[in-house]
Design a protein around this motif. Structure first.
Motif, PDB file in Angstrom:
ATOM      1  N   ALA A  47       0.853  -1.189   0.000  1.00  0.00           N
ATOM      2  CA  ALA A  47       0.000   0.000   0.000  1.00  0.00           C
ATOM      3  C   ALA A  47       0.887   1.236   0.000  1.00  0.00           C
ATOM      4  CB  ALA A  47      -0.900   0.016   1.237  1.00  0.00           C
ATOM      5  N   VAL A  48       0.261   2.377  -0.182  1.00  0.00           N
ATOM      6  CA  VAL A  48       0.924   3.650   0.084  1.00  0.00           C
ATOM      7  C   VAL A  48       0.625   3.999   1.542  1.00  0.00           C
ATOM      8  CG1 VAL A  48       1.148   6.071  -0.520  1.00  0.00           C
ATOM      9  CG2 VAL A  48       0.682   4.384  -2.310  1.00  0.00           C
ATOM     10  N   TYR A  49       1.664   4.305   2.288  1.00  0.00           N
ATOM     11  CA  TYR A  49       1.546   4.602   3.706  1.00  0.00           C
ATOM     12  C   TYR A  49       1.671   6.104   3.933  1.00  0.00           C
ATOM     13  CZ  TYR A  49       1.658  -0.314   4.940  1.00  0.00           C
ATOM     14  OH  TYR A  49       1.333  -1.653   5.084  1.00  0.00           O
ATOM     15  N   TYR A  50       0.769   6.630   4.763  1.00  0.00           N
ATOM     16  CA  TYR A  50       0.715   8.049   5.078  1.00  0.00           C
ATOM     17  C   TYR A  50       0.687   8.228   6.592  1.00  0.00           C
ATOM     18  CZ  TYR A  50      -1.307   8.301   0.328  1.00  0.00           C
ATOM     19  OH  TYR A  50      -1.552   8.196  -1.014  1.00  0.00           O
ATOM     20  N   CYS A  51       1.200   9.350   7.050  1.00  0.00           N
ATOM     21  CA  CYS A  51       0.968   9.709   8.450  1.00  0.00           C
ATOM     22  C   CYS A  51       0.064  10.937   8.491  1.00  0.00           C
ATOM     23  CB  CYS A  51       2.276   9.976   9.179  1.00  0.00           C
ATOM     24  SG  CYS A  51       3.107  11.486   8.725  1.00  0.00           S
ATOM     25  N   ASN A  52      -0.636  11.090   9.595  1.00  0.00           N
ATOM     26  CA  ASN A  52      -1.507  12.230   9.800  1.00  0.00           C
ATOM     27  C   ASN A  52      -1.954  12.195  11.247  1.00  0.00           C
ATOM     28  OD1 ASN A  52      -3.385  14.410   9.405  1.00  0.00           O
ATOM     29  ND2 ASN A  52      -3.642  13.751   7.294  1.00  0.00           N
ATOM     30  N   ALA A  53      -2.648  13.214  11.662  1.00  0.00           N
ATOM     31  CA  ALA A  53      -3.239  13.205  12.989  1.00  0.00           C
ATOM     32  C   ALA A  53      -4.410  12.219  13.016  1.00  0.00           C
ATOM     33  CB  ALA A  53      -3.715  14.602  13.349  1.00  0.00           C
ATOM     34  N   VAL A  54      -4.849  11.903  14.238  1.00  0.00           N
ATOM     35  CA  VAL A  54      -6.045  11.096  14.415  1.00  0.00           C
ATOM     36  C   VAL A  54      -7.007  11.880  15.296  1.00  0.00           C
ATOM     37  CG1 VAL A  54      -7.005   8.918  15.240  1.00  0.00           C
ATOM     38  CG2 VAL A  54      -4.685   8.984  14.261  1.00  0.00           C
ATOM     39  N   PRO A  55      -8.182  12.304  14.816  1.00  0.00           N
ATOM     40  CA  PRO A  55      -8.634  12.210  13.426  1.00  0.00           C
ATOM     41  C   PRO A  55      -7.788  13.064  12.489  1.00  0.00           C
ATOM     42  CG  PRO A  55     -10.118  13.594  14.701  1.00  0.00           C
ATOM     43  CD  PRO A  55      -9.161  12.994  15.678  1.00  0.00           C
ATOM     44  N   TYR A  56      -7.829  12.712  11.215  1.00  0.00           N
ATOM     45  CA  TYR A  56      -6.869  13.303  10.283  1.00  0.00           C
ATOM     46  C   TYR A  56      -7.237  14.706   9.845  1.00  0.00           C
ATOM     47  CZ  TYR A  56     -10.248  11.377   6.908  1.00  0.00           C
ATOM     48  OH  TYR A  56     -11.394  11.040   6.218  1.00  0.00           O
ATOM     49  N   TYR A  57      -6.174  15.454   9.511  1.00  0.00           N
ATOM     50  CA  TYR A  57      -6.326  16.758   8.882  1.00  0.00           C
ATOM     51  C   TYR A  57      -6.643  16.548   7.405  1.00  0.00           C
ATOM     52  CZ  TYR A  57      -4.467  19.575  12.748  1.00  0.00           C
ATOM     53  OH  TYR A  57      -4.282  20.227  13.946  1.00  0.00           O
ATOM     54  N   SER A  58      -7.146  17.583   6.767  1.00  0.00           N
ATOM     55  CA  SER A  58      -7.478  17.495   5.345  1.00  0.00           C
ATOM     56  C   SER A  58      -6.228  17.496   4.474  1.00  0.00           C
ATOM     57  CB  SER A  58      -8.395  18.643   4.925  1.00  0.00           C
ATOM     58  OG  SER A  58      -7.762  19.888   5.185  1.00  0.00           O
ATOM     59  N   VAL A  59      -5.099  17.942   5.007  1.00  0.00           N
ATOM     60  CA  VAL A  59      -3.858  17.982   4.232  1.00  0.00           C
ATOM     61  C   VAL A  59      -3.097  16.680   4.458  1.00  0.00           C
ATOM     62  CG1 VAL A  59      -1.637  19.135   3.939  1.00  0.00           C
ATOM     63  CG2 VAL A  59      -3.705  20.482   4.365  1.00  0.00           C
ATOM     64  N   TRP A  60      -2.674  16.056   3.348  1.00  0.00           N
ATOM     65  CA  TRP A  60      -1.901  14.818   3.409  1.00  0.00           C
ATOM     66  C   TRP A  60      -0.543  15.025   2.755  1.00  0.00           C
ATOM     67  CZ3 TRP A  60      -3.709  10.333   5.748  1.00  0.00           C
ATOM     68  CH2 TRP A  60      -5.062  10.329   6.111  1.00  0.00           C
ATOM     69  N   GLY A  61       0.415  14.227   3.183  1.00  0.00           N
ATOM     70  CA  GLY A  61       1.703  14.203   2.520  1.00  0.00           C
ATOM     71  C   GLY A  61       1.632  13.369   1.248  1.00  0.00           C
ATOM     72  N   GLN A  62       2.788  13.151   0.640  1.00  0.00           N
ATOM     73  CA  GLN A  62       2.830  12.390  -0.610  1.00  0.00           C
ATOM     74  C   GLN A  62       2.760  10.885  -0.369  1.00  0.00           C
ATOM     75  OE1 GLN A  62       5.497  13.468   0.942  1.00  0.00           O
ATOM     76  NE2 GLN A  62       6.916  11.725   0.889  1.00  0.00           N
ATOM     77  N   GLY A  63       2.974  10.471   0.858  1.00  0.00           N
ATOM     78  CA  GLY A  63       2.965   9.054   1.177  1.00  0.00           C
ATOM     79  C   GLY A  63       4.250   8.378   0.746  1.00  0.00           C
ATOM     80  N   THR A  64       4.401   7.127   1.162  1.00  0.00           N
ATOM     81  CA  THR A  64       5.559   6.329   0.767  1.00  0.00           C
ATOM     82  C   THR A  64       5.077   4.924   0.410  1.00  0.00           C
ATOM     83  OG1 THR A  64       7.810   5.658   1.409  1.00  0.00           O
ATOM     84  CG2 THR A  64       6.156   5.648   3.155  1.00  0.00           C
ATOM     85  N   GLN A  65       5.515   4.443  -0.744  1.00  0.00           N
ATOM     86  CA  GLN A  65       5.035   3.164  -1.266  1.00  0.00           C
ATOM     87  C   GLN A  65       5.747   1.997  -0.577  1.00  0.00           C
ATOM     88  OE1 GLN A  65       2.648   2.385  -3.872  1.00  0.00           O
ATOM     89  NE2 GLN A  65       2.975   0.318  -3.042  1.00  0.00           N
ATOM     90  N   VAL A  66       4.968   1.053  -0.105  1.00  0.00           N
ATOM     91  CA  VAL A  66       5.496  -0.198   0.435  1.00  0.00           C
ATOM     92  C   VAL A  66       4.963  -1.333  -0.430  1.00  0.00           C
ATOM     93  CG1 VAL A  66       5.455  -1.797   2.377  1.00  0.00           C
ATOM     94  CG2 VAL A  66       5.710   0.661   2.782  1.00  0.00           C
ATOM     95  N   THR A  67       5.876  -2.104  -0.990  1.00  0.00           N
ATOM     96  CA  THR A  67       5.490  -3.231  -1.833  1.00  0.00           C
ATOM     97  C   THR A  67       6.124  -4.499  -1.267  1.00  0.00           C
ATOM     98  OG1 THR A  67       5.393  -1.803  -3.784  1.00  0.00           O
ATOM     99  CG2 THR A  67       5.471  -4.184  -4.160  1.00  0.00           C
ATOM    100  N   VAL A  68       5.277  -5.483  -0.986  1.00  0.00           N
ATOM    101  CA  VAL A  68       5.747  -6.746  -0.418  1.00  0.00           C
ATOM    102  C   VAL A  68       5.499  -7.847  -1.442  1.00  0.00           C
ATOM    103  CG1 VAL A  68       5.638  -8.327   1.528  1.00  0.00           C
ATOM    104  CG2 VAL A  68       5.142  -5.894   1.868  1.00  0.00           C
ATOM    105  N   SER A  69       6.565  -8.470  -1.881  1.00  0.00           N
ATOM    106  CA  SER A  69       6.438  -9.532  -2.878  1.00  0.00           C
ATOM    107  C   SER A  69       6.342 -10.894  -2.185  1.00  0.00           C
ATOM    108  CB  SER A  69       7.627  -9.519  -3.829  1.00  0.00           C
ATOM    109  OG  SER A  69       8.823  -9.772  -3.114  1.00  0.00           O
ATOM    110  N   SER A  70       5.610 -11.782  -2.828  1.00  0.00           N
ATOM    111  CA  SER A  70       5.413 -13.121  -2.242  1.00  0.00           C
ATOM    112  C   SER A  70       6.504 -14.087  -2.667  1.00  0.00           C
ATOM    113  CB  SER A  70       4.046 -13.668  -2.648  1.00  0.00           C
ATOM    114  OG  SER A  70       3.950 -13.696  -4.051  1.00  0.00           O
TER     115      SER A  70
END
Length: 114
Positions: free
Chosen positions: A91-114
């Motif tokens: 997935a693409v992983y993001y951080c934010n507050a909980v509950p989240y703000y309307s502004v998000w970062g670009q995220g970081t891609q995590v790919t797990v191969s089988s």
């Protein structure tokens, strides 16, 4: 102004580990519970872990026992250590507050191969 910058994603084989980092602007970090969210293709964004200013933590059932969230207040940074990764963690992983703000970062891609 809210700013969130995630890093640390990559490609890893199933069973491997990755560590994510997120630097947050001071206001959002100091006043809020912080969380890591993820969004897989075709799915809604979901909260996987959160941490309070007192270091209380919560984990989604799907990651409990494998992921660890932590924060460094001096660096305005929240971390997510991911062990025992599975293909369904892709997935693409993001951080934010909980509950989240309307502004998000670009995220970081995590790919797990089988």
């Amino acid at each position: 102004q809210v700013q969130l910058v995630e890093s640390g994603g990559g490609l890893v084989q199933a069973g491997g580990s990755l560590g994510l980092s997120c630097v947050a602007s001071g206001t959002i970090f100091a006043l809020n519970v912080m969380g890591w969210y993820r969004q897989a293709p075709g799915k809604q964004r979901e909260l996987v872990a959160r941490i309070s200013s007192a270091d209380g933590t919560y984990y989604a059932a799907s990651v409990k026992g494998r992921f660890t969230i932590s924060r460094d207040s001096a660096k305005n940074t929240v971390y997510l250590q991911m062990n025992g990764l599975k293909p369904e963690d892709t997935a693409v992983y993001y951080c934010n507050a909980v509950p989240y703000y309307s502004v998000w970062g670009q995220g970081t891609q995590v790919t797990v191969s089988s």
